[in-house]
Motif scaffolding. Structure first.
Motif, PDB file in Angstrom:
ATOM      1  N   LEU A 116       4.059 -43.593  -0.857  1.00 44.88           N
ATOM      2  CA  LEU A 116       5.206 -44.421  -0.480  1.00 44.88           C
ATOM      3  C   LEU A 116       6.227 -44.503  -1.607  1.00 44.88           C
ATOM      4  CD1 LEU A 116       3.379 -47.325   1.419  1.00 44.88           C
ATOM      5  CD2 LEU A 116       4.647 -45.395   2.390  1.00 44.88           C
ATOM      6  N   VAL A 117       5.738 -44.607  -2.849  1.00 48.99           N
ATOM      7  CA  VAL A 117       6.652 -44.649  -3.997  1.00 48.99           C
ATOM      8  C   VAL A 117       7.405 -43.325  -4.119  1.00 48.99           C
ATOM      9  CG1 VAL A 117       6.789 -44.794  -6.507  1.00 48.99           C
ATOM     10  CG2 VAL A 117       5.332 -46.383  -5.258  1.00 48.99           C
ATOM     11  N   LYS A 119       7.993 -41.214  -1.761  1.00 46.00           N
ATOM     12  CA  LYS A 119       8.902 -41.080  -0.619  1.00 46.00           C
ATOM     13  C   LYS A 119      10.196 -41.848  -0.861  1.00 46.00           C
ATOM     14  CE  LYS A 119       9.166 -41.621   4.411  1.00 46.00           C
ATOM     15  NZ  LYS A 119       8.456 -42.066   5.639  1.00 46.00           N
ATOM     16  N   SER A 120      10.072 -43.044  -1.440  1.00 48.08           N
ATOM     17  CA  SER A 120      11.276 -43.834  -1.733  1.00 48.08           C
ATOM     18  C   SER A 120      12.140 -43.169  -2.801  1.00 48.08           C
ATOM     19  CB  SER A 120      10.880 -45.241  -2.185  1.00 48.08           C
ATOM     20  OG  SER A 120      10.193 -45.198  -3.429  1.00 48.08           O
ATOM     21  N   MET A 121      11.528 -42.336  -3.637  1.00 51.59           N
ATOM     22  CA  MET A 121      12.273 -41.633  -4.689  1.00 51.59           C
ATOM     23  C   MET A 121      12.710 -40.245  -4.246  1.00 51.59           C
ATOM     24  SD  MET A 121       9.785 -42.664  -7.895  1.00 51.59           S
ATOM     25  CE  MET A 121      10.753 -41.737  -9.076  1.00 51.59           C
ATOM     26  N   GLY A 122      12.332 -39.849  -3.021  1.00 51.96           N
ATOM     27  CA  GLY A 122      12.700 -38.531  -2.530  1.00 51.96           C
ATOM     28  C   GLY A 122      11.930 -37.402  -3.177  1.00 51.96           C
ATOM     29  N   THR A 124       8.632 -36.557  -2.287  1.00 50.93           N
ATOM     30  CA  THR A 124       7.575 -35.971  -1.458  1.00 50.93           C
ATOM     31  C   THR A 124       7.951 -34.532  -1.101  1.00 50.93           C
ATOM     32  OG1 THR A 124       8.647 -36.931   0.504  1.00 50.93           O
ATOM     33  CG2 THR A 124       6.812 -38.151  -0.476  1.00 50.93           C
TER      34      THR A 124
END
Length: 264
Positions: A116-117, A119-122, A124
């Protein structure tokens, strides 16, 4: 001596069988009793691996990821280990206990928050998403702390009298002496992350970002046709870099363990 011989045979037996089977034809893969030396050695299985997957791209991704992780862990473990061993600051013991406690938390427990972290930072489905979260290492921090504790305090005190600050003492005095210990961290990190499968499986979705262990999964289709030699040829190819790193790093590993024992 007999016990060591038995242990060596048990350890090397599967490796020898894997290499031997990878050199057999599909028709000879399941011969009973199995032959250690193939009756008709063939490299067709290795050509089949290169035909079915982009080995060079997968190997490049794995090399880039594992090499950067190894260097990153050497840096973070060296700095953190030195701080916990030589510097005085508030809550040092509780913080170190917290670092050690993270070793008891399985990766499967933390993978969802990490995902999730990222993904929030782009990050993944990127190689950076595999590299950056692996920089902190609790085991490496513990190892380097014990390594620095075994070094004489007089060296740092002498440098301090000459006007050197904490960073200069670490960089010029203790870090060069800790090279064998850092080599241990680097070699262990490389071998572990070269074979890592779970994190790339969760974090990567594009084939262009696959690492070698993840890319080898596509060879499983050969099992349905009885071509187990192709699968094992891919396994042998994936073992070569890890074995090479271990052979090259064997001397620093031995020196690091020996010198740590002498310092104790």
């Amino acid at each position: 001596m007999a016990g060591l011989t038995v242990c060596a045979l048990l350890t090397l037996g599967p490796v020898v069988w894997t290499v031997s089977t990878s050199l057999r034809t599909p028709a000879d893969s399941f011969n009973l009793p199995p032959q250690i030396v193939p009756a008709h050695p063939s490299t067709a299985a290795y050509r089949g691996v290169f035909d079915q997957i982009d080995v060079w791209l997968l190997a490049l991704n794995s090399t880039l990821v594992t090499a950067l992780i190894a260097v990153g862990q050497m840096i973070t473990a060296g700095l953190a280990g030195y701080a916990f061993a030589r510097l005085e600051f508030r809550f040092k013991k509780p913080l170190f206990a917290l670092v050690l406690a993270t070793m008891m938390v399985p990766l499967q427990v933390t993978i969802v928050p990490v995902f999730l972290v990222l993904k929030s930072m782009g990050l993944t489905d990127t190689l950076l998403g595999l590299i950056i979260p692996a920089f902190p290492t609790a085991f490496g921090t513990f190892l380097m702390r014990q390594y620095f504790l075994g070094m004489p305090k007089d060296l740092g005190e002498a440098a301090m009298l000459d006007g050197a600050g904490p960073w200069r003492i670490f960089r010029s005095v203790y870090a060069p002496l800790a090279t064998p210990g850092l080599a241990i961290v680097g070699v262990l990190a490389f071998n572990y992350h070269w074979n890592e499968f779970f994190r790339p499986l969760i974090l990567e979705t594009s084939g262009q970002n696959y690492t070698l262990p993840l890319g080898l999964v596509s060879l499983q289709g050969n099992l349905g046709t009885g071509s187990i030699s192709v699968v094992l040829a891919g396994v042998v190819l994936s073992m070569i870099p890890a074995v090479a790193v271990f052979v090259v790093g064997q001397r620093p590993l031995r020196e690091g363990i020996t010198s740590a024992g002498v310092n104790r």
